[in-house]
Design an enzyme around this catalytic site. Structure first.
Site, PDB file in Angstrom:
ATOM      1  N   GLY A  71      -0.990 -15.659   2.160  1.00 29.03           N
ATOM      2  CA  GLY A  71      -2.093 -16.057   2.959  1.00 29.03           C
ATOM      3  C   GLY A  71      -1.729 -17.209   3.984  1.00 29.03           C
ATOM      4  CB  THR A 116      -5.869 -10.422  -3.010  1.00 29.13           C
ATOM      5  OG1 THR A 116      -5.516 -11.822  -3.357  1.00 29.13           O
ATOM      6  CG2 THR A 116      -7.032 -10.576  -2.106  1.00 29.13           C
TER       7      THR A 116
HETATM    8  N1  ASP Z   1      -3.759 -13.858   0.369  1.00 32.02           N
HETATM    9  C1  ASP Z   1      -4.014 -14.164  -0.914  1.00 32.02           C
HETATM   10  C2  ASP Z   1      -4.011 -15.639  -0.799  1.00 32.02           C
HETATM   11  O1  ASP Z   1      -2.975 -15.853  -0.255  1.00 32.02           O
HETATM   12  C3  ASP Z   1      -3.227 -13.679  -1.972  1.00 32.02           C
HETATM   13  C4  ASP Z   1      -3.078 -12.180  -2.177  1.00 32.02           C
HETATM   14  O2  ASP Z   1      -3.565 -11.459  -1.154  1.00 32.02           O
HETATM   15  O3  ASP Z   1      -2.589 -11.988  -3.272  1.00 32.02           O
HETATM   16  O4  ASP Z   1      -4.600 -16.472  -1.427  1.00 32.02           O
END
Ligand code: ASP
Length: 365
Positions: A253, A199
């Site tokens: 998340g 991300t």
């Molecule tokens: N936070 C993101 C999600 O849960 C994934 C990530 O940060 O890698 O969609």
């Protein structure tokens, strides 16, 4: 009555009426920016020297693009947008091109953006055809009365706005496809940290003291049923408020939503001051009507780096209580740019007007 008026006067000093933009806490010509490219099980034995160099170059490119805008007097909003679009276009990161796959082997993208001046915000979830989802989130913020659009409707709005469209082949990468195939073959677990990082996000303060934050992601490998993580959720994955800070998160998340990570950090910073201000205000002389002759402002109190770091670490510890991993980047009106993560590593970088300019990957850097 007099007491009531005095209280109202003091309240007006401390709180800005709804709808009015927040005055920047700092406007001393300083700027700062921090970026991330995801957090996870990133250790030296899992990454080749070539990949290491490639990732660092990509982070530096995004950081430089944002920093240049800030140095030239541009806005924090433009700086974070520039940094994030570069990371979205790079297949090394789980955002835009290179996004992870859903269970159905498609790419569903989430993004959000927030302006610290007035807490205006835009977010999109589960979009499939916008080349740069962060630009769509920004269009929602600037050209749509709503804060969050999801799925097909968001894709329609994107076309109406004339944003650059991209087919599934643009987002597709063999590496990510192999990840979902492995997941389905049950050779890796659903919560495997290896598959979560990537991300991207950026936070900044510009020379005018305005804060901005943005985050973009493909979500988590193998997501189903229209699952949406924290990245497009304002207050969880992204938050910006001129009175406190700008935050972008990455990690598992569901837990970042439950803790409300990004807003929790900003709120702890913002609430640090009213008590100090109230106390200091008592020594300010009053005019004939009993009103204070000047208002003590939060910016008059120092905010040491260690204290900002501790607030970020404390909130990340809340995430850790659920055995969830991830991290955040944070900038404050005092010019801090801070990272906090409880994973082995986080792709990250920061730069500021004081000469800091660095990118890093591993936890011990
Ligand atoms: N936070 C993101 C999600 O849960 C994934 C990530 O940060 O890698 O969609």
């Amino acid at each position: 009555m007099r007491l009531l008026l005095m209280f109202a006067g003091l309240a007006a000093l401390l709180w800005t009426p709804a709808g009015k933009a927040e005055e920047p806490l700092a406007a001393g010509g300083e700027w700062s920016i921090a970026i991330h490219g995801g957090a996870g099980t990133i250790s030296r034995d899992r990454i080749t020297p070539e990949k290491d160099a490639e990732i660092r170059a990509a982070l530096q490119k995004a950081l430089d693009a944002g920093a240049k805008i800030l140095k030239d007097g541009g806005s924090s909003m433009d700086a974070i947008t520039a940094a994030i679009t570069i990371l979205e276009d790079d297949p090394n990161f789980n955002a835009g091109r290179g996004a992870v796959y859903t269970w159905d082997e498609t790419n569903e993208l989430d993004a959000s953006i927030m302006d610290g001046r007035d807490r205006n915000a835009g977010a999109v979830a589960g979009v499939t055809a916008t080349k740069n989802p962060i630009l769509l989130a920004r269009a929602v913020m600037e050209k749509n009365p709503h804060v969050m659009l999801a799925g097909e409707g968001a894709d329609v709005f994107s076309k109406e706005q004339g944003l650059e469209q991209a087919g599934p082949e643009w987002f597709a990468t063999e590496y990510r496809l192999n990840q979902i195939k492995a997941r389905k073959a049950k050779t890796v677990s659903a919560a495997s940290a290896d598959y979560k990082y990537g991300t991207v996000g950026a936070v900044a303060m510009d020379k005018h003291g305005n804060m901005a934050a943005g985050t973009s992601t493909g979500g988590m490998t193998g997501k189903r049923w229209g699952r949406v993580g924290d990245s497009p959720v304002i207050g969880a994955g992204t938050y910006a408020d001129n009175r406190s800070c700008a935050v972008s998160a990455t990690g598992w998340g569901e837990y970042f939503i439950r803790v409300g990570v990004a807003q929790e950090i900003c709120t702890r910073i913002r609430l640090r001051f009213p008590e100090l201000i109230r106390e200091a205000q008592k020594s300010v002389p009053r005019d004939a009507d009993g009103n204070y002759t000047f208002a003590i402002h939060a910016s008059e109190f120092p905010f040491p780096h260690e204290e900002a770091q501790k607030i970020a670490d404390d909130v990340m510890a809340e995430v850790g209580r659920f055995d969830a991993t991830g991290g955040i980047i944070l900038t404050t009106p005092w010019g801090h740019s801070i990272y906090s993560f409880n994973s082995k590593g986080m792709y990250r970088g920061r730069a500021d007007s004081g000469g800091v300019n660095e990118v890093a990957i591993f936890g011990d850097e």
